[in-house]
Design a protein around this motif. Structure first.
Motif, PDB file in Angstrom:
ATOM      1  N   SER A  14     -81.381  20.217 -23.658  1.00  0.00           N
ATOM      2  CA  SER A  14     -80.974  19.305 -24.379  1.00  0.00           C
ATOM      3  C   SER A  14     -81.901  18.436 -24.779  1.00  0.00           C
ATOM      4  CB  SER A  14     -79.213  18.404 -24.581  1.00  0.00           C
ATOM      5  OG  SER A  14     -78.667  18.847 -23.529  1.00  0.00           O
ATOM      6  N   GLY A  67     -82.644  20.787 -30.040  1.00  0.00           N
ATOM      7  CA  GLY A  67     -81.327  19.859 -30.482  1.00  0.00           C
ATOM      8  C   GLY A  67     -81.573  19.606 -31.710  1.00  0.00           C
ATOM      9  N   SER A  84     -74.446  17.541 -28.108  1.00  0.00           N
ATOM     10  CA  SER A  84     -75.183  17.422 -28.560  1.00  0.00           C
ATOM     11  C   SER A  84     -75.687  17.087 -26.707  1.00  0.00           C
ATOM     12  CB  SER A  84     -75.152  15.911 -28.757  1.00  0.00           C
ATOM     13  OG  SER A  84     -74.607  15.052 -27.603  1.00  0.00           O
TER      14      SER A  84
END
Lengths: 946, 525
Positions: free
Chosen positions: A780, A814, A720
């Protein structure tokens, strides 16, 4: 800890012998292993990369050993050695309990036999070479000509063969010459290797216990060296640092070897090589150049010495009480490769039910059904989310598991329905010891079925003392116990006794499965107890716990048709346990030291292949002060398994009981965990397919960055991009976080942009009590759900927020994985797996959602490789209305001119700040896009015009 | 969704359209202006959550359910749109249309029924409560007259004490010098020393006895109740050691032979001690040591002198009275007194101490009188104290409604134990299988949580009994009694949510406040 309850190496005869062997080798100038391969015996399989050969020991020319070396299709090397035609059979089934299936041996790799060795070369770059030398017997894995793993390089291999006690051949050498002095010489010929004495061969005392050792000595010693790797990790479970401290050599951190012998250690030490509840004999060796690993499939007590002869090399020595040699060498060369290789052997972690990643509230004990209802009522009154209420042993009448104490739990099923009405579950404890009373159907049936563990001699059922008083133990090595155990959990009335006073939303906690036995040696089972097949307890001790865990999880699946995902928490574990549920680090203390080491232990478990791990929030023993409890929740919300638990002697400490401001801080921490559940679930999907751990220490994510090799107080959450450093010290207001790369990281709370450096850099981050320091790595996109609910089930239809953290090049990506969270329908293609991508197009930023499942159906879900994916599956249809309610972009360089979806202007707000592609410190610019009107499961594109 | 959805009636004026969808509307806390279209659009714009009264978008907002046919209620926004039909929202307005039925009619009826039942209990209970209040009034009168009588008695007694003290002082001053001299006797001093030593020994002995008993009780409790599962072999050894010392069979054997009637105590062998000559047995010590120590040593001193004097006849001069015919006696005495006073003047003879017995007698009378005065004073203090507490909110309530229950003992059989609470006294736990009880503590206070006013109804919903016997591995036992209105004084449930901290629920009419006018009116309908 009561150290005197547990053995040191010096108190275990075989460990003493093993270490003495190592000491003699160290002292000797001309040490040479007595074990060698008989060149004439080498037999290579024509079809596969495997060969067998006879091994001899110069000490005992008449004793026969066999060697079996295989190269699997993924490059893993398996080395097996056993005694052949001996007096008895060594235990050779450890691997069968750990492995998911018999590995496929490579049909392509070819063994080349020469006069002094057998060797094979393989690998994508053809740079791996395995060499099995004859005399002395060594096995060496090379990569690019550099030795990676060396077996028996120090000549410590020793397989003590079975012998007869009174007329042992040691005392009556065959063909004894007439000359007495030569007899003495001959005995001495072995003493250089084995030592002068029969040290603890035939009987062993510890405290008031005597181990009768009817089979005599049968220990196994092997040195495994990593000449080019300066760091080793793994071999859970020990309370110590991630980067394993040394046990040998000058200034060794520990004087005893690491011990693997599953044990119930009361008030364990926060820095110790002592064994704890579980054992995974899996060790990574790491350097900036490569990662390799070994899995030593042994089920008996094992001690492991670790030393670094130099900063860039590692020596280990493994001493086991019994069993065959069965070592798997994983060639890597990256951490991800090692995880893939290990999980191909022992399985990936099961994808847990979604609710199991939420908050678990436990205590020894919620004392009545009204108590449970009251706890639930108070959580709801404070609007604090919780998914699971737990019952410890006091629910059971006289600790007869399954049997409710009707004085306090008169209406268990109604109670469970009251909990389930808010989308919650209950977990109830079931331990493997059975009260010896015939009015207890579970004991009575187990006795009649003959599936109880036997005392030495194998005639009578073993009797020991545990929670339920005089108790018997189910022998899950006996296959007759399996269907019977599963039948106990059926909730509907049938012909036979089953747990009708439970629901299909009742899940299980298996404790005490080391096994813990209060009046047994080392609080466990006598080693000369007898299991199914005549094996002694010593042979299978470390495997014992996993069987209960396995069978209980199967039992939960067999309650419904179609099955639902089980949840079983275990205290004891072994390699492979990750397939069956969660573990926790046992009975920790409510101290800062235990909080800190708990983080490390959970990390070690993650790289040990068993990601679904946590430690008791708050500490099992003691009454933590509010500050400590708050920090512990900060640790808990960033642990894969998040459960608060407390000993019966402690004050109650449910989050709603705290005074302000602590109560509100806990509420917001709990809500933070819930908002991040999409991240956790997505990370669990990944580990369930690839074996890459959910919590990743620095060396896993940045294998070449030396600065991170010993870091174990900060870690990444899956892929993540979240970098977490929980605070585990008193009175902290700020902390230092290590950034391993030249990249921007954003504070999750304040959007402060921190700049790393290519050689690594420490930055200071605020850490007031109300926040856990954690950063979002530039590049991210983090999906969250930010509407607080009472339970995770009630978030099913809530919209998503996407945090787009731009990297230094202005891009980000992501993932999000979602399915129904409860059944196995994801294996039938009922799920969504999305990728969000933010990229620069000229000066504009495009944020889009693409269907990852359609791109990579074969690696979408665990347990099955789908050949295609239907975007219009039932689950996707069910959540078609679930939308993205907010997109937050950090680090844009200027205020956009417009933000649009499909040509339609959106409502947005921009707060100027630092851009991602500069070197500036300070608060990042933030663009909040309100309700872009896009679904979370559909393809879309947002255009941010700069 | 309507803009006023979820807005409570009192706030409806704040949710009026500003004219158009794009016109601005102020968050209720005034912190932000947003377009009217952003109200109830399922996106949280206002920091105070006020723009989303009808959705679950704001984490900190509230939402109003009208509940027509029943009573409207405010719920947290976190429960709006979560897929669950809130019981507080019987009209189903917390979820998307069609998910929840409107059950306000049924809910309203059930609510009325329950309210009625509660009122009924309160009506009956409050009648009993008024009897309690009447009782307090009677008590007040009784105590007041008791106090008046005690005060009168004290006045009389004080005078009497003063007179007797004077008398005793006079008597003593006459003979003090003589007594003082006798007390110089080494024998007397030694006697006093022995006596003090004996007293000290007795004190220590009693302390040890108590300690031994306490230890025995603790060990008995440990033996009977210890959880072998604390994984603590040290506990097991302690139990075995105690069993050996006290001559008890091992508890696990006893547990195994359930139903065996063997008396544990009988197993203990009483070891016969052999006593030295004249040594006291434990029984005699027990019985007679106290009275021995109560001896009046001054009297003994005088008696001793007499005893010494008797065989030797003493001085002839001082004992002539015995030989003198009665008729001459008055003259002789007059002569003797003169002579003795001469002799005393010349230091030849010492004073006669026949009157020392009179001194201690006088002192004793005075002391008795003083004791009686003290006891009267004590009674008075007690009565005054009781009177003060009678209407003290921190004791029997501002109407004295709890006085009636002072000393009332209630008990509840909870299976293994029976729990007893003597209100305002002590709470106990008695094992049903026999054995000694544990004190769970004595009454200390009512609900003193912050924000709870002494005298308020909530104040009387919790009673605390604290500082009971100490738990093994835990705190001193304590009880919280959670009381609600009921027509009877009765204990309902017992729970031990934390080690040795008990929660006992109870009902009492003393907590049944009379219905106020509106409530009473509702009843009549």
């Amino acid at each position: 800890v009561k150290s005197q309850d547990f053995k040191t190496c010096a108190q275990a005869a075989f460990c003493r012998r093993g270490r003495a062997l190592s000491a003699r080798a160290q002292e000797s100038q001309a040490w040479k292993s007595p074990y060698s391969v008989d060149p004439s015996s080498v037999a290579v399989s024509p079809e596969q990369a495997s060969f067998v050969a006879a091994v001899k020991s110069s000490l005992y020319p008449n004793i026969k050993f066999s060697l079996d070396v295989r190269v699997h299709d993924d490059g893993v090397v398996r080395v097996r050695m056993d005694e052949v035609d001996g007096l008895r059979k060594r235990y050779d089934e450890a691997a069968s309990w750990a492995l998911t299936a018999e590995p496929t041996i490579s049909p392509d790799v070819k063994w080349a036999v020469s006069k002094k060795d057998v060797r094979a070369t393989y690998g994508a770059k053809n740079d791996i070479e395995v060499v099995v030398s004859y005399d002395p017997l060594t096995v060496i894995l090379y990569r690019g000509g550099k030795a990676q793993v060396v077996l028996n390089g120090r000549g410590l291999l020793h397989m003590e063969h079975f012998r007869t006690k009174a007329t042992g051949e040691e005392k009556a050498p065959v063909d004894a010459p007439a000359d007495d002095s030569q007899v003495v010489m001959q005995v001495n010929n072995r003493a250089w290797f084995e030592g002068e004495e029969e040290d603890g061969f035939w009987e062993e005392k510890f405290g008031s216990w005597t181990d009768s050792k009817p089979k005599g000595p049968e220990s196994l010693s092997i040195d495994i060296n990593f000449p080019n790797h300066g760091h080793v990790y793994g071999i859970p479970q020990h309370a110590t640092r991630l980067d394993l401290p040394t046990t040998t050599g000058e200034n060794a951190h520990f004087s005893d070897p690491y011990r693997l012998y599953n044990a119930d250690v009361f008030e364990y030490l926060a820095d110790s090589p002592m064994s704890l509840y579980g054992s995974i004999p899996f060790m990574h060796a790491h350097s900036a150049e490569s990662t390799v690993a070994i899995f030593n499939a042994v089920g008996s007590e094992t001690w492991i010495d670790v030393g670094h002869p130099s900063a860039t090399s590692t020596e280990t020595h493994w001493i086991s009480e019994s069993g065959i040699l069965d070592v798997f060498i994983m060639p890597g060369p990256t951490p991800a490769d090692v995880f893939a290789q290990y999980t191909r052997l022992t399985g990936t972690p099961a994808l847990p039910a979604h609710w199991a990643l939420a908050y678990h509230q436990c205590r020894w004990n919620y004392i009545s059904s009204d108590d449970v209802r009251d706890v639930q009522r108070r959580f709801d009154a404070e609007d604090m989310p919780v998914d699971v209420f737990w019952l410890d042993i006091e629910y059971a009448e006289e600790h007869k598991y399954f049997i409710w104490d009707k004085k306090t739990f008169p209406d268990p099923v109604d109670m469970m329905h009251d909990v389930e009405a808010i989308g919650r579950k209950m977990v109830v404890i079931i331990d493997p010891h059975l009260k010896r009373t015939d009015d207890y159907p579970v004991y009575k049936e187990a006795k009649e079925l003959g599936v109880l563990v036997k005392s030495p001699g194998g005639e009578n059922n073993y009797e020991g003392w545990c929670w339920s008083g005089s108790s018997a133990w189910i022998d899950f090595f006996n296959p007759s116990s399996w269907d019977w155990w599963k039948s106990l959990f059926i909730t509907e009335q049938g012909d036979k006794w089953s747990w009708t006073e439970s629901t299909v939303d009742t899940y299980i906690w298996n404790d005490m499965n080391e096994p813990s036995i209060f009046n047994g040696p080392e609080i466990s089972m006598p080693r000369d107890n007898v299991h199914h097949g005549g094996w002694e307890h010593r042979d299978i001790h470390n495997i014992n716990g996993v069987l209960l865990h396995n069978l209980t999880s199967q039992a939960l699946m067999s309650r419904t048709d179609p099955p639902r995902r089980p949840f079983v928490l275990t205290r004891s574990f072994y390699a492979g346990s990750q397939r069956f549920g969660a573990m926790w680090t046992g009975d920790n203390l409510g101290t800062w030291e235990h909080m800190a080491v708990g983080v490390k232990m959970v990390l070690v478990n993650n790289i040990g292949g068993f990601s679904f791990a946590g430690s008791d929030v708050g500490g099992f023993f003691g009454n933590p002060e509010p500050e400590m409890l708050v920090r512990w929740y900060g640790v808990g919300i960033f642990s894969p398994f998040f459960r608060a638990h407390a000993h019966i002697d402690t004050k109650r400490r449910e989050p709603y009981l705290l005074d302000e401001p602590y109560k509100s801080i806990l509420r917001s921490l709990l809500r933070l965990r819930y908002s991040l559940l999409p991240v956790w679930y997505t990370a669990f999907r990944e580990t369930s397919v690839t074996g890459l751990p959910v919590l990743r220490p620095h060396w896993v994510v940045f294998p070449k960055d030396e600065g991170g090799f010993s870091l174990d107080d900060q870690y990444f959450l899956g892929s993540s991009g979240l970098l977490v450093k929980p605070i585990t010290d008193k009175g902290v207001t700020e902390t230092s976080i290590y950034l391993p790369e030249d990249q921007v990281y954003y504070d999750y709370y304040s959007y402060e942009a921190y700049r790393g450096a290519s050689k690594g850099k420490n930055v200071t981050v605020p850490a007031a009590l109300d926040r856990v320091p954690f950063l979002v790595r530039g590049g991210s996109i983090v999906p969250t759900r930010e509407r607080p609910r009472r339970s995770s089930m009630l978030m099913k239809r809530d919209p998503f927020t996407l945090r787009v953290a731009l990297d230094t090049s202005g891009a980000a990506a992501g993932e999000l994985y979602l399915d129904d969270g409860e059944t196995f329908s994801h294996r039938d293609g009922k799920f969504i797996w999305r990728k969000f991508v933010a990229s620069k197009q000229h000066k504009d930023l495009r944020i889009k959602s693409v269907d990852l499942a359609a791109q990579r159906p074969g690696e979408a879900v665990d347990g099955v490789a789908l050949s295609n994916y239907n975007g219009a599956n039932d689950f996707a249809k069910d959540i078609a209305t679930v939308r993205v309610e907010r997109v937050v972009v950090f680090g844009l360089s200027t205020k956009p001119k417009s933000v649009q979806v499909g040509g339609k202007e959106l409502y947005w707000e921009y707060t100027p700040g630092v851009a991602s592609d500069t070197k500036k410190q300070g608060t990042a610019s933030v663009l909040v896009i309100k309700d872009p009107g896009v679904g979370v499961s559909s393809d879309w594109e947002i255009a941010v015009q700069v | 969704i309507e803009k006023t959805s979820g807005v409570p009636p009192s706030l409806l004026p704040r949710y009026r359209s500003p004219g158009s969808n794009s016109a601005s509307w102020s968050c209720l806390d005034g912190s932000k202006s947003i377009p009217w279209s952003a109200v109830n659009d399922d996106y949280c714009d206002c920091p105070d959550g006020s723009d989303e009264p009808g959705t679950g978008a704001c984490p900190n907002g509230t939402s109003y359910c009208r509940n027509e046919g029943h009573i409207g209620s405010l719920i947290p926004s976190t429960r709006v749109g979560d897929g669950l039909c809130e019981p507080e929202c019987c009209d189903g307005s917390d979820e998307r249309p069609g998910l929840c039925l409107n059950v306000c009619k049924e809910v309203g009826e059930a609510y009325q029924k329950q309210q009625e039942a509660e009122r009924k209990v309160r009506r009956t209970g409050s009648k009993i409560r008024s009897l309690y209040i009447a009782h307090a009034q009677k008590e007040k009168k009784r105590l007041e007259s008791q106090i008046a009588a005690a005060e009168a008695e004290i006045t009389v007694r004080e005078k009497e004490v003063a007179r007797l003290k004077d008398l005793a002082d006079t008597t003593e001053s006459l003979s003090e010098a003589a007594i003082q001299h006798k007390k110089e006797s080494p024998l007397y001093k030694s006697l006093i020393e022995h006596s003090l030593a004996l007293k000290s020994l007795q004190r220590e002995y009693k302390k040890h006895l108590e300690r031994e008993k306490a230890l025995g009780d603790i060990l008995d409790a440990l033996r009977l109740g210890y959880n072998p599962n604390y994984q603590d072999m040290a506990v097991l050894e302690a139990v075995r050691g105690w069993e050996a010392l006290a001559g008890l069979p091992h508890i696990n054997d006893v547990r195994k032979e359930e139903g065996s009637t063997e008396d544990e105590g009988a197993v203990a062998e009483q070891q016969e001690e052999t006593l030295g000559e004249g040594e006291w047995s434990a029984a005699k010590l027990d019985k007679e040591l106290d009275s021995l120590l109560k001896s009046d040593y001054e009297t003994l001193l005088i008696e001793h002198d007499k005893h010494l004097g008797a065989p030797a006849g003493g001085s002839l001069l001082f004992n002539l009275t015995a030989y003198i015919p009665d008729v001459f006696l008055p003259q002789y005495l007059a002569f003797r007194n003169t002579l003795v006073s001469w002799l005393e003047t010349f230091g030849i003879a010492k004073g006669i101490n026949d009157d020392s017995a009179d001194t201690s007698a006088a002192r004793k009378t005075y002391q008795d009188a003083e004791k009686a005065l003290q006891s009267a004073q004590k009674d008075l203090d007690k009565a005054q104290n009781e009177l003060e507490r009678l209407y003290e909110p921190e004791w029997y309530g501002s109407e004295g409604e709890w006085k009636k229950l002072d000393g009332t003992c209630l008990s509840k059989d909870a299976g293994e134990y029976t729990y007893e609470i003597c209100l305002f006294g002590e709470a106990k736990q008695k094992p049903n299988k026999g054995g000694s009880f544990q004190s769970l503590g004595k009454f200390t206070h009512w609900n003193n949580a912050p924000g709870v006013e002494p005298g308020s109804p909530e104040y009387y919903t919790k009673q605390y009994y604290e500082r009971g016997s100490k738990c093994w591995n835990g705190p001193m036992r304590s009880v919280t009694v959670l009381t609600s209105c009921g027509t009877e004084n009765v204990l309902l449930t017992v729970a031990e949510p934390e080690k040795c901290e008990y929660h006992i629920t109870m009902t009492s009419p003393a907590l049944c406040l009379p219905l106020d006018d509106s409530e009473a009116h509702r009843d009549e309908l």
